[in-house]
Design a protein around this motif. Structure first.
Motif, PDB file in Angstrom:
ATOM      1  N   GLY A 192     -22.747  -1.989  28.012  1.00 27.97           N
ATOM      2  CA  GLY A 192     -22.383  -0.586  28.141  1.00 27.97           C
ATOM      3  C   GLY A 192     -22.807   0.005  29.467  1.00 27.97           C
ATOM      4  O   GLY A 192     -22.036   0.719  30.132  1.00 27.97           O
TER       5      GLY A 192
ATOM      6  N   ILE B 201     -22.350   0.306  22.402  1.00 28.60           N
ATOM      7  CA  ILE B 201     -21.685   0.070  23.695  1.00 28.60           C
ATOM      8  C   ILE B 201     -21.091   1.371  24.232  1.00 28.60           C
ATOM      9  O   ILE B 201     -21.281   1.713  25.405  1.00 28.60           O
ATOM     10  CB  ILE B 201     -20.591  -1.012  23.536  1.00 28.60           C
ATOM     11  N   CYS B 202     -20.390   2.114  23.376  1.00 28.94           N
ATOM     12  CA  CYS B 202     -19.785   3.381  23.810  1.00 28.94           C
ATOM     13  C   CYS B 202     -20.848   4.385  24.255  1.00 28.94           C
ATOM     14  O   CYS B 202     -20.666   5.106  25.245  1.00 28.94           O
ATOM     15  CB  CYS B 202     -18.948   3.979  22.686  1.00 28.94           C
TER      16      CYS B 202
END
Length: 458
Positions: A414, A284-285
């Motif tokens: 994300g 996600i990051c």
């Protein structure tokens, strides 16, 4: 016929499928992913033309894109759950057929309403392809080559993403916009036929489908994406707050409901596995960082450096092109070295590349930009394939569908959050938005690197 069916059957103890069946299976997986990725962004180029020809406003035409993305997001986890229940091959085939039929409906649409409805169906078909795509790789390739399979998928996805605008422009230069969707039909028919004959049967969980959980996750993810999108575009905080509350309540009920399930649709059981949980978090990051970079860079090139659209497109190409080149190599390394090490190093490199982009001089040369974009692509290429492999292989074989669906969901979340952050940053820093956004992207990549390295101790 019995021998052919028997040859296709693969149980949990089988290490991949034999040649040449494996090559045909890889072909249909690559073809499905290419079509799904291309249609995720190919309509962007044609939006002005579509808006004009169906007599709607540019703002309303955005639904051609949003309808597809929303349908994909809310159906990924339910379809991956159905894959565990009825077999990944069947869900992939049905997804391919639905995607093909919906593409034909898009090509035949003459109004915004019918085109949007067809795009919703197309999104559900694409979700059928993407939700079990990675799960099938686990059963197509021998275990020692799974990293290579994931790397090939990353290569195909990156090439399709890079070529999307060029393919759309080429089609529109010789044909009207419906052909953007009509070209999918023969390819979709071919892919569905190959899938029927080449994809392996996979273990089935035997559980019942949880319709209530499917509805709850659709509400939770759907309202969350709407809230994130509206937040980025400066909508009323009252509306955004209500949507976030609805998403939180639906999400909370969903999680509580899933805790008692043997094979939950939202894979809360897999989040108890540290490698899986940390891999999803770093994914996600990383996609937040990637989305911020790829959304803000065109504004930097055109508004700050006064480059035209053609030059902007060319300068955006090195990033996905390098990812496509690096992904197979990273896949081979992922079969030998820990994902935490490869992913952490990759995100560190990407963060440095994004930071270097934010520090470009006032009048950069083409080389100044190209080497920085290359560094970004190099870092993301070394991260993505090992990370995806870790997500898939950290789950038990019977829960591969949940892992595959969560992998795709993490990517979409994300990307959506990254795009919304760009809009917020541009509003807060109207004079220097792209530079600030790239700095934030570098921080997000740094967080992804830290989370990735933490897997070494998990």
């Amino acid at each position: 016929m019995t021998e052919v069916v028997a040859e296709r059957r693969v149980d949990a103890s089988t290490d991949g499928v034999p040649m040449p069946q494996r090559l045909w299976a890889i072909l249909t997986i690559a073809l499905g992913l290419t079509l799904a990725v291309l249609d995720g962004g190919i309509a962007n180029v044609a939006l002005p033309t579509i808006a004009r020809e169906v007599n709607t406003s540019p703002a309303n035409s955005i639904w051609v894109v949003n309808a597809y993305q929303l349908a994909v997001t809310i159906s990924l986890l339910p379809l991956s759950s159905l894959g565990e229940i009825y077999g990944y091959r069947r869900i992939y085939q049905y997804g391919f057929v639905l995607f093909t039929c919906a593409s034909l409906a898009c090509a035949m649409s003459s109004s915004l309403a019918t085109l949007t409805a067809a795009r919703v169906l197309q999104g559900f078909g694409a979700a059928g392809i993407m939700s079990v795509n990675s799960a099938l790789i686990r059963f197509i390739y021998p275990r020692r080559w799974i990293g290579r399979g994931v790397g090939l998928n990353a290569t195909v996805g990156s090439i399709a993403s890079a070529l999307g605008p060029s393919v759309a422009a080429a089609i529109l230069s010789v044909a009207p916009w419906p052909w953007l969707f009509a070209v999918n039909v023969p390819l979709g028919v071919l892919g569905a036929i190959i899938a029927l004959r080449a994809l392996p049967d996979t273990p089935r969980s035997g559980i019942r489908f949880d319709g209530a959980s499917a509805a709850l996750q659709a509400i939770a993810f759907g309202t969350l994406l709407f809230a994130v999108s509206e937040m980025g575009h400066g909508d009323s905080w009252r509306h955004v707050s209500v949507e976030l509350v609805v998403a939180a309540v639906a999400g909370g009920v969903l999680v509580f409901r899933q805790l008692s399930r043997t094979a939950p649709m939202l894979p809360v059981d897999l989040f108890r596995i540290p490698l899986f949980a940390l891999s999803v978090a770093s994914s996600i990051c990383s996609f937040i960082a990637q989305a911020i970079g790829q959304v803000s860079l065109p504004f930097l090139f055109q508004h700050h450096f006064s480059l035209d659209q053609v030059m902007t497109g060319l300068l955006m190409t090195p990033w996905p092109l390098v990812v496509a080149v690096i992904a197979p190599f990273a896949g081979r390394l992922a079969d030998r070295y820990p994902a935490g090490l490869l992913g952490g190093c990759g995100m560190t490199v990407m963060g440095l590349g994004l930071l270097a982009m934010s520090l470009l001089p006032e009048h950069p040369t083409t080389l100044d930009i190209v080497w920085r974009m290359t560094v970004c692509g190099l870092g993301f290429g070394f991260f993505n394939t090992p990370n995806n492999r870790a997500i898939i292989t950290s789950a038990p074989p019977l829960r591969t569908g949940g892992a595959s669906g969560m992998q795709a969901t993490a990517r979409l979340l994300g990307q959506s959050m990254g795009a919304a952050l760009v809009a917020l940053i541009f509003t807060a820093f109207p004079d220097n938005g792209p530079v600030v956004a790239l700095s934030v992207a570098a921080v997000a990549a740094g967080v992804a690197a830290a989370v990735s390295f933490s897997r070494l101790a998990a």
